[in-house]
Design an enzyme around this catalytic site. Structure first.
Site, mmCIF file in Angstrom:
data_model
loop_
_atom_site.group_PDB
_atom_site.id
_atom_site.type_symbol
_atom_site.label_atom_id
_atom_site.label_comp_id
_atom_site.label_asym_id
_atom_site.label_seq_id
_atom_site.Cartn_x
_atom_site.Cartn_y
_atom_site.Cartn_z
ATOM 1 N N TYR A 98 0.698 -1.372 0.456
ATOM 2 C CA TYR A 98 -0.759 0.160 0.360
ATOM 3 C C TYR A 98 0.881 1.089 -0.022
ATOM 4 O O TYR A 98 0.485 1.891 -1.017
ATOM 5 C CB TYR A 98 -1.294 0.069 1.695
ATOM 6 C CG TYR A 98 -1.749 -1.325 1.327
ATOM 7 C CD1 TYR A 98 -3.346 -0.755 0.641
ATOM 8 C CD2 TYR A 98 -1.766 -2.616 2.093
ATOM 9 C CE1 TYR A 98 -3.785 -2.201 0.628
ATOM 10 C CE2 TYR A 98 -2.389 -3.369 1.658
ATOM 11 C CZ TYR A 98 -3.757 -3.093 1.496
ATOM 12 O OH TYR A 98 -4.371 -4.368 1.289
ATOM 13 N N HIS A 130 -5.528 -7.731 -5.530
ATOM 14 C CA HIS A 130 -5.038 -9.380 -5.041
ATOM 15 C C HIS A 130 -3.142 -9.224 -5.046
ATOM 16 O O HIS A 130 -3.096 -9.632 -4.340
ATOM 17 C CB HIS A 130 -5.002 -10.179 -5.886
ATOM 18 C CG HIS A 130 -4.956 -10.551 -6.620
ATOM 19 N ND1 HIS A 130 -6.043 -10.237 -8.270
ATOM 20 C CD2 HIS A 130 -4.172 -11.273 -7.213
ATOM 21 C CE1 HIS A 130 -5.494 -10.337 -9.555
ATOM 22 N NE2 HIS A 130 -4.339 -11.256 -8.839
ATOM 23 N N GLU A 156 -1.007 -16.728 -9.855
ATOM 24 C CA GLU A 156 0.047 -16.283 -11.109
ATOM 25 C C GLU A 156 1.207 -16.528 -10.606
ATOM 26 O O GLU A 156 2.314 -16.654 -12.307
ATOM 27 C CB GLU A 156 -0.057 -14.369 -10.502
ATOM 28 C CG GLU A 156 -1.630 -14.830 -11.115
ATOM 29 C CD GLU A 156 -1.709 -13.078 -11.468
ATOM 30 O OE1 GLU A 156 -0.797 -12.220 -10.566
ATOM 31 O OE2 GLU A 156 -2.523 -12.455 -11.533
#
Length: 170
Positions: A98, A130, A156
């Site tokens: 973040y 995500h 992924e």
């Protein structure tokens, strides 16, 4: 007045709800997702306008697609829109904190605000919220649940490493 349409599609994470206006995708939500809107009475089921979204999601889950190419029209404040655009810049199988996103937006003290905007992302998976993690590398909140977030990241990473797609969630 814009058309209010919806469709549903299956995924390894369970059923996905697709929302749109016939021109662009405005929402993608998982079952029991935080901030998932209720279907308005005037919203009509229409599968044809969502054909490309369903196809691209199937390709993503099968490991054949890393980026989505769909018209998107998420509703949100200017700041939320900026955060959601920043999410699109996080590479496939990559992560950002973040705080890193706040830095990229030129607002180094806004990590908490970035987190709030990230949590309101109406286009999960396609706008890859995500891929945002805590500053210490841990998984933090995800509207679809931390188990789904972990599944998406593992999916992924596995594919980026040349391995096959993961089996379904749950």
């Amino acid at each position: 007045m814009p058309r209010l349409l919806y469709s549903e599609t299956d995924s390894p994470l369970g059923p996905l709800l697709l929302l749109g206006d016939g021109e662009a995708l405005t929402g993608l939500y998982m079952d029991a997702q935080k901030h998932r809107p209720a279907l308005e009475a005037q919203r009509q089921r229409a599968d044809a306008p969502f054909q490309a979204a369903r196809q691209q999601l199937a390709e993503y889950f099968a490991g054949q697609r890393r980026d989505f190419d769909l018209p998107l029209a998420p509703a949100g404040s200017d700041f939320q829109q900026a955060v959601w655009r920043a999410l699109l810049a996080i590479p496939y199988a990559g992560t950002a904190s973040y705080g890193e996103l706040a830095q990229r937006l030129g607002k180094p003290g806004a990590a908490r605000a970035v987190g709030l905007a990230n949590g309101r992302n109406p286009l999960g998976i396609i706008v890859p919220c995500h891929r945002v993690i805590g500053a210490n590398g841990t998984l933090t909140g995800y509207g679809g649940g931390l188990a789904r977030k972990q599944w998406l990241l593992d999916h992924e990473r596995r594919l980026a490493g040349g391995q096959g797609a993961l089996p379904g969630f749950g």
